[in-house]
Design a protein around this motif. Sequence first.
Motif, PDB file in Angstrom:
ATOM      1  N   ASN A  40      12.730   9.587  10.137  1.00 37.56           N
ATOM      2  CA  ASN A  40      11.975   9.990   8.951  1.00 37.56           C
ATOM      3  C   ASN A  40      12.559  11.239   8.304  1.00 37.56           C
ATOM      4  O   ASN A  40      12.611  11.355   7.077  1.00 37.56           O
ATOM      5  CB  ASN A  40      10.500  10.218   9.311  1.00 37.56           C
ATOM      6  N   GLU A  41      13.007  12.181   9.136  1.00 33.72           N
ATOM      7  CA  GLU A  41      13.584  13.410   8.598  1.00 33.72           C
ATOM      8  C   GLU A  41      14.865  13.124   7.823  1.00 33.72           C
ATOM      9  O   GLU A  41      15.114  13.713   6.760  1.00 33.72           O
ATOM     10  CB  GLU A  41      13.879  14.392   9.738  1.00 33.72           C
ATOM     11  N   LYS A  42      15.667  12.185   8.319  1.00 28.17           N
ATOM     12  CA  LYS A  42      16.988  11.945   7.731  1.00 28.17           C
ATOM     13  C   LYS A  42      17.000  10.841   6.676  1.00 28.17           C
ATOM     14  O   LYS A  42      17.825  10.875   5.759  1.00 28.17           O
ATOM     15  CB  LYS A  42      17.981  11.615   8.841  1.00 28.17           C
ATOM     16  N   TYR A  43      16.072   9.875   6.811  1.00 33.52           N
ATOM     17  CA  TYR A  43      16.113   8.730   5.918  1.00 33.52           C
ATOM     18  C   TYR A  43      14.798   8.428   5.209  1.00 33.52           C
ATOM     19  O   TYR A  43      14.761   7.595   4.303  1.00 33.52           O
ATOM     20  CB  TYR A  43      16.516   7.464   6.692  1.00 33.52           C
ATOM     21  N   GLY A  44      13.703   9.027   5.646  1.00 33.37           N
ATOM     22  CA  GLY A  44      12.409   8.710   5.065  1.00 33.37           C
ATOM     23  C   GLY A  44      12.293   9.164   3.617  1.00 33.37           C
ATOM     24  O   GLY A  44      12.835  10.193   3.228  1.00 33.37           O
ATOM     25  N   ILE A  45      11.582   8.379   2.800  1.00 34.68           N
ATOM     26  CA  ILE A  45      11.310   8.716   1.404  1.00 34.68           C
ATOM     27  C   ILE A  45       9.806   8.559   1.206  1.00 34.68           C
ATOM     28  O   ILE A  45       9.286   7.440   1.251  1.00 34.68           O
ATOM     29  CB  ILE A  45      12.076   7.803   0.438  1.00 34.68           C
ATOM     30  N   THR A 134      21.855   0.130  13.321  1.00 32.93           N
ATOM     31  CA  THR A 134      21.793   1.551  12.979  1.00 32.93           C
ATOM     32  C   THR A 134      21.518   1.734  11.488  1.00 32.93           C
ATOM     33  O   THR A 134      22.150   1.086  10.654  1.00 32.93           O
ATOM     34  CB  THR A 134      23.126   2.245  13.340  1.00 32.93           C
ATOM     35  N   VAL A 135      20.589   2.618  11.169  1.00 35.60           N
ATOM     36  CA  VAL A 135      20.294   2.898   9.772  1.00 35.60           C
ATOM     37  C   VAL A 135      21.478   3.649   9.160  1.00 35.60           C
ATOM     38  O   VAL A 135      21.990   4.613   9.740  1.00 35.60           O
ATOM     39  CB  VAL A 135      19.017   3.752   9.635  1.00 35.60           C
ATOM     40  N   SER A 136      21.930   3.216   7.982  1.00 43.52           N
ATOM     41  CA  SER A 136      23.032   3.892   7.297  1.00 43.52           C
ATOM     42  C   SER A 136      22.596   4.570   6.006  1.00 43.52           C
ATOM     43  O   SER A 136      23.154   5.586   5.615  1.00 43.52           O
ATOM     44  CB  SER A 136      24.165   2.911   6.988  1.00 43.52           C
ATOM     45  N   THR A 137      21.593   4.005   5.329  1.00 41.33           N
ATOM     46  CA  THR A 137      21.120   4.626   4.092  1.00 41.33           C
ATOM     47  C   THR A 137      19.774   4.033   3.693  1.00 41.33           C
ATOM     48  O   THR A 137      19.420   2.924   4.117  1.00 41.33           O
ATOM     49  CB  THR A 137      22.135   4.430   2.943  1.00 41.33           C
ATOM     50  N   THR A 138      19.037   4.790   2.900  1.00 46.65           N
ATOM     51  CA  THR A 138      17.801   4.307   2.281  1.00 46.65           C
ATOM     52  C   THR A 138      17.781   4.794   0.846  1.00 46.65           C
ATOM     53  O   THR A 138      18.471   5.746   0.484  1.00 46.65           O
ATOM     54  CB  THR A 138      16.541   4.835   3.007  1.00 46.65           C
ATOM     55  N   PRO A 149      12.064   0.209  -3.040  1.00 52.01           N
ATOM     56  CA  PRO A 149      12.478   0.769  -1.752  1.00 52.01           C
ATOM     57  C   PRO A 149      13.517  -0.122  -1.075  1.00 52.01           C
ATOM     58  O   PRO A 149      13.437  -1.348  -1.122  1.00 52.01           O
ATOM     59  CB  PRO A 149      11.172   0.806  -0.950  1.00 52.01           C
ATOM     60  N   MET A 150      14.505   0.511  -0.435  1.00 52.20           N
ATOM     61  CA  MET A 150      15.594  -0.214   0.198  1.00 52.20           C
ATOM     62  C   MET A 150      16.010   0.483   1.484  1.00 52.20           C
ATOM     63  O   MET A 150      15.986   1.712   1.587  1.00 52.20           O
ATOM     64  CB  MET A 150      16.789  -0.285  -0.755  1.00 52.20           C
ATOM     65  N   VAL A 151      16.384  -0.322   2.481  1.00 54.35           N
ATOM     66  CA  VAL A 151      16.984   0.207   3.697  1.00 54.35           C
ATOM     67  C   VAL A 151      18.235  -0.603   3.997  1.00 54.35           C
ATOM     68  O   VAL A 151      18.263  -1.822   3.797  1.00 54.35           O
ATOM     69  CB  VAL A 151      15.998   0.171   4.889  1.00 54.35           C
ATOM     70  N   GLU A 152      19.276   0.075   4.441  1.00 48.77           N
ATOM     71  CA  GLU A 152      20.519  -0.584   4.829  1.00 48.77           C
ATOM     72  C   GLU A 152      20.810  -0.238   6.281  1.00 48.77           C
ATOM     73  O   GLU A 152      20.749   0.929   6.675  1.00 48.77           O
ATOM     74  CB  GLU A 152      21.667  -0.119   3.938  1.00 48.77           C
TER      75      GLU A 152
END
Length: 330
Positions: A40-45, A134-138, A149-152
């Motif tokens: 959440n800190e690194k990718y959460g919006i 592994t999450v790479s971007t949102t 909203p998008m998650v990669e």
Amino acid sequence: MAFSSLKSSMRCGARPCARAPAKAARRTVTVVASSVAELNEKYGIPGSVEFKDGKSGSPMVVLKHACGSSAEMYLYGACVTSWKQPSGDEILYVRPDAVFDKSKPISGGIPHCFPQFGPGPMQQHGFARNLDWTVSTTSADPNPDDKDPMVEVVLTESDYTLKMFPYKFKAVYCVSLHGEQLNCELRVINTDDKPFDFTAALHTYIEVLAIEKAKVTGLKGLTYLCKAKDPKTPETKVEDREEVTFSGYTDSVYLNSPSHVELEVGTGAAIALDSSGWEDTVVWNPHLTMKDCYQNFCCVENAKFGKPATVAPGESWSATVTLSVVDVTK
């Protein structure tokens, strides 16, 4: 969530996962996050992309659109397990025997089949569905007024995969909401120094009111492989029905299928699947082999099977599908 009253007219057109730079919030980090708090800190919006502890403590990502639609995806297997309309109606189906403790792939939603669809030299349906991605971007990209909203997430080779699939690769999976629609895009990049072949599918489980009321349209005239008797040596047939219905065990791979296929779910609504790159469509229902749940779902799967994908070093293959709810009573 009951699906018995669902009907919907779309307010937005289809749009695949955007590759252009986001116009609003976007979070890209190269450090691998391990906990939900770090994710959440690194990718959460806020209001658009949130990471949570799912069942059995397995991390998942929740996408929320301003129109009220939502989607959930577990990082284990990059499996989308929920796609809800603004009404709260659930579209996907997760089987009652599904487990989330990583002891086996999640049974339901949209599991991956890669780099092998069905039986073959490696384990059934390959390995992508039973590994952590592994999450790479949102991002949450205005289009033009609402945030999509998008998650990669990505999957690369490991000692485990190299024993089954002796190639270096990068699989990139993008999931997004565009209004009430769900967009899924898979890209496979060859990072090795030699070409490789693979087959793949998105094993989509869709909830139906009752399997005897379900109908798949758009497949008439196609050659298909009937795997009901023996999946290793399927029969070749030609579909002569305007509507594919279900009266017994069904496992069929329709070759060179159209980009638009619909599943009528028995409520006056249908799920439309608009795809590119997948080429084939799989229709599956286990009938009495799963007595507890077969009446509640049908799998309509986008696949690359009839002609395996061949990817040269440094090249890539990609395919997309947009799922929409449409009213078939008009």
